[in-house]
Design an enzyme around this catalytic site. Structure first.
Site, PDB file in Angstrom:
ATOM      1  N   ARG A  19       0.835  -1.219   0.000  1.00  0.00           N
ATOM      2  CA  ARG A  19       0.000   0.000   0.000  1.00  0.00           C
ATOM      3  C   ARG A  19       0.863   1.259   0.000  1.00  0.00           C
ATOM      4  O   ARG A  19       0.461   2.289  -0.535  1.00  0.00           O
ATOM      5  CB  ARG A  19      -0.995  -0.015   1.168  1.00  0.00           C
TER       6      ARG A  19
ATOM      7  N   GLU B 245     -19.159   3.263   0.149  1.00  0.00           N
ATOM      8  CA  GLU B 245     -18.378   2.615  -0.897  1.00  0.00           C
ATOM      9  C   GLU B 245     -19.166   2.399  -2.187  1.00  0.00           C
ATOM     10  O   GLU B 245     -18.611   2.511  -3.288  1.00  0.00           O
ATOM     11  CB  GLU B 245     -17.834   1.270  -0.376  1.00  0.00           C
TER      12      GLU B 245
HETATM   13  C1  LIG Z   1     -18.478  -0.376   5.432  1.00  0.00           C
HETATM   14  C2  LIG Z   1     -17.296   0.099   6.170  1.00  0.00           C
HETATM   15  N1  LIG Z   1     -16.448   0.968   5.581  1.00  0.00           N
HETATM   16  C3  LIG Z   1     -15.345   1.375   6.235  1.00  0.00           C
HETATM   17  C4  LIG Z   1     -15.058   0.923   7.490  1.00  0.00           C
HETATM   18  C5  LIG Z   1     -13.787   1.328   8.183  1.00  0.00           C
HETATM   19  N2  LIG Z   1     -14.082   2.203   9.322  1.00  0.00           N
HETATM   20  C6  LIG Z   1     -14.086   1.751  10.589  1.00  0.00           C
HETATM   21  S1  LIG Z   1     -14.502   2.921  11.708  1.00  0.00           S
HETATM   22  C7  LIG Z   1     -14.668   4.093  10.493  1.00  0.00           C
HETATM   23  C8  LIG Z   1     -15.069   5.482  10.856  1.00  0.00           C
HETATM   24  C9  LIG Z   1     -16.342   5.503  11.625  1.00  0.00           C
HETATM   25  O1  LIG Z   1     -16.724   6.787  11.975  1.00  0.00           O
HETATM   26  P1  LIG Z   1     -17.962   6.969  12.934  1.00  0.00           P
HETATM   27  O2  LIG Z   1     -19.119   6.212  12.416  1.00  0.00           O
HETATM   28  O3  LIG Z   1     -18.158   8.426  13.131  1.00  0.00           O
HETATM   29  O4  LIG Z   1     -17.497   6.226  14.250  1.00  0.00           O
HETATM   30  P2  LIG Z   1     -16.873   6.822  15.612  1.00  0.00           P
HETATM   31  O5  LIG Z   1     -16.479   8.247  15.383  1.00  0.00           O
HETATM   32  O6  LIG Z   1     -17.961   6.726  16.611  1.00  0.00           O
HETATM   33  O7  LIG Z   1     -15.721   5.950  15.963  1.00  0.00           O
HETATM   34  C10 LIG Z   1     -14.386   3.533   9.234  1.00  0.00           C
HETATM   35  C11 LIG Z   1     -14.411   4.277   7.974  1.00  0.00           C
HETATM   36  C12 LIG Z   1     -15.965   0.008   8.067  1.00  0.00           C
HETATM   37  N3  LIG Z   1     -15.748  -0.528   9.286  1.00  0.00           N
HETATM   38  N4  LIG Z   1     -17.068  -0.373   7.402  1.00  0.00           N
END
Ligand SMILES: Cc1ncc(C[n+]2csc(CCOP(=O)(O)OP(=O)(O)O)c2C)c(N)n1
Ligand SMILES: [Mg+2]
Lengths: 277, 314
Positions: free
Chosen positions: B8, B56
């Site tokens: 990556r 996505e």
């Molecule tokens: C479908 C999907 N896309 C990407 C991710 C990777 N991911 C994990 S946490 C996150 C951010 C989440 O943000 P939020 O919903 O605001 O959670 P918090 O701030 O409460 O941790 C991402 C993009 C995932 N888990 N699932």
């Protein structure tokens, strides 16, 4: 609710924060910020609102909880351990090979976990399904679903929101942890989700906007939600990512970073806890 | 050649270089730009970078539109979400019209580690391989990733590139040739052939060394491109060594092993064994522990090699 009970819940939440920090330090991997922002709500659910029986995790009369933002698994695990679903020592095995405490909630292995989550955006649909099934069965059980604010960017969340409104799922209560941050930075800058309250209202929900760290408000709102008929309720909770540990607060950089060896004693000190290493 | 680079990281670097050379290149990410390393491009060319948030499916559809309007979109997120959440957008909006979209997914396979089974894609190669018009590439190391990304940009059509999370040993020299659809024989041998992809190529090289000490001569053929398959190099391996062991950081169902087995069983049957994840989901653990747990270490490959040679000799 009397202030004494609120004080007890606040102390429980403090202890759970301590356990979150310790578990994440032990695993040296996992999601700190979003676990700490959600824990006051999780505490209110498991130690005030929900009817559940740790001795009988599959008890039919239980209320259901879905951690849609599955990466905050530590917040769920500490609550389940504290409630007695499994020994607290298990928390130190978080994310290790062979542990039932997987990186994201896994209903196949962990008592008290209802469904598998971790892929954001899928949880609310499953919560809807449970709510529909419970209603079909004439059950008095309620379903609670906790989402992240970044998670609201997933289209499926709005498909589910539409369905919950359409089917008038008044046995469903969603909570949105609006900590204003996601991985790449501020939600408002990455992909703005506001106005969240207006959006849910437009989808036919009863909407309540609260401070997600005000235990009295959380408890009162959850109680109130249970009495609303004919529509689902969403609690839009304004929170602080990393809440309780000053140097984690409001920092996107602590989204998926555990406390280091140096940070652990300082973090525990912030939480009013002595650290014995 | 013991440098360690995460594929990556090589991607992020190459993408930023390509952005300089070709103004048609645009990049989309879904709230994981720091992890997928598209952040390097985003910093350099903010006006050509679109963070689509955690969405996505919309991201892939938007990329298809950008391609239809003449851009060359690179779309990145974790493999599980690129292939899982956006599957039908990939199929209908990208592959069906043969849109010029490059899906570069990071965090493929079990070496994602602690996040666990929900985040470890062990079926993405199979899924992408089944889609008509799709080219599927799984580079072995950093230098090969750089070349694969350049080749994907130069090729007109949908490409899926699967990259990993962790640093992996460098197998290829910077000047090693690379072409889409061409395999590379990196070790010659006569008793069996390891046909490998991604990080399993370095593991197979180590396995060939183990076997050599025992007097077993193992060939190693790396297939960076799983689709289209390099039929020539596979036929040659089957004819000349008469025994095949495939190895991938992926399910044994439908991926590299599936592709090789399908082709050889119809064209040059030979004893064949597939090394990979045995039709199950991943789980939490450290990357190295999981490679051991799933039997993806050089010792496991060497054992598979011994077994297939015994089988061949009857
Ligand atoms: C479908 C999907 N896309 C990407 C991710 C990777 N991911 C994990 S946490 C996150 C951010 C989440 O943000 P939020 O919903 O605001 O959670 P918090 O701030 O409460 O941790 C991402 C993009 C995932 N888990 N699932
Ligand atoms: Mg958030």
């Amino acid at each position: 609710m009397d202030s004494e009970k609120i004080t007890v819940l606040q102390e429980t939440a403090r202890q759970l924060r301590v356990d979150i920090v310790k578990a994440l330090h032990s695993s040296q991997s996992g999601h700190t910020g979003g676990s700490l922002s959600a824990i006051d709500m999780v505490t209110a659910l498991y130690f005030h609102t929900m009817r559940h029986n740790p001795a009988e995790p599959k008890w039919e009369g239980r209320d259901r909880f879905v951690l849609c933002k599955g990466h905050a698994a530590p917040a769920l695990y500490v609550a389940l351990a504290h409630a007695g679903y499994f020994p607290k020592e298990d928390l130190m095995m978080l994310r290790r090979l062979g542990s039932h405490l997987q990186g994201h909630p896994d209903s196949k292995g962990t008592p008290g976990v209802e469904v598998c989550t971790g892929s954001l955006g899928q949880g609310l649909s499953m919560a809807n399904g449970m709510a529909l099934a419970l209603r079909l069965d004439g059950s008095a059980s309620r379903v609670y679903a906790l989402l992240g604010d970044g998670e609201l960017q997933e289209g499926q969340v709005w498909e589910a929101a539409m369905a919950a409104g359409h089917y008038k799922l008044d046995n469903l209560c969603a909570l949105v942890d609006v900590n204003r941050l996601q991985i790449d930075g501020e939600v408002a800058k990455v992909m703005d989700v506001e106005p969240v309250t207006d959006k849910f209202r437009a989808f036919g929900w009863n909407v309540i906007d609260i401070d997600g760290h005000d235990m009295a408000a959380i408890v009162a709102t959850l109680d109130q939600a249970a009495s609303v008929k004919g529509k689902p309720t969403v609690i839009v909770a304004r929170t602080v990512k990393g809440k309780g540990v000053s140097f984690f607060e409001n920092k996107a950089s602590y989204h998926g970073v555990p406390p280091s060896d140096e940070e652990l004693p300082k973090a525990l000190e912030c939480l009013g806890e002595q650290c014995y290493l | 050649m013991s440098t360690m680079i995460a594929t990556r990281d090589a991607y992020g670097q190459t993408l930023a270089e390509l952005g300089e050379e070709n103004k048609s290149i645009v990049v989309l990410d879904a709230d994981l730009s720091g992890s997928t390393k598209t952040s390097v491009f985003a910093k350099k060319f903010p006006e050509r970078f679109f963070n689509m948030g955690i969405a996505e499916a919309n991201m892939v559809g938007t990329a298809a539109g950008l391609a239809a309007a003449g851009k060359i979109p690179f779309v990145s997120t974790f493999a599980i979400f690129a292939v899982g959440r956006a599957w039908e957008q990939v199929r209908q909006s990208v592959a069906y019209p043969k849109a010029n979209v490059k899906i570069v997914a990071t965090h493929g396979g079990v070496t994602v580690g602690e996040d666990g089974g929900s985040h470890q894609s062990v079926e993405d190669i199979a899924i992408m391989r089944a889609v008509p018009n799709m080219t599927v590439i799984v580079p072995a190391d950093g230098p090969e990733t750089a070349k694969a990304i350049r080749a994907a940009a130069a090729y007109n059509g949908p490409v899926y590139v699967r990259l990993g999370r962790n640093k992996v040993p460098t197998v290829f020299a910077d000047d090693a040739p690379f072409a889409i659809g061409k395999g590379s024989q990196i070790v010659d041998g006569t008793d069996l052939t390891f046909v490998t992809t991604g990080l399993m190529t370095a593991q197979a090289k180590a396995a060939a060394d183990i076997l050599k000490a025992e007097g077993i001569s193992a060939r190693v053929v790396h297939l960076a491109t799983i689709k289209p398959l390099d039929c020539e190099i596979l036929l040659k391996a089957a004819r000349e060594t008469g025994a095949i062991v495939t190895a991938e950081e992926h399910s044994i169902v439908g991926g590299l092993g599936g592709a090789v087995a399908e082709f050889l069983s119809e064209n040059c049957p030979a004893p064949l064994k597939r090394v990979g994840v045995h039709d199950r989901f991943g789980l939490s653990g450290k990357a190295e522990e999981l490679l051991k747990y799933f039997g993806l270490m050089p010792a496991d490959l060497a054992e598979a090699g011994r077994e297939i040679v015994r089988k061949k000799r009857g």
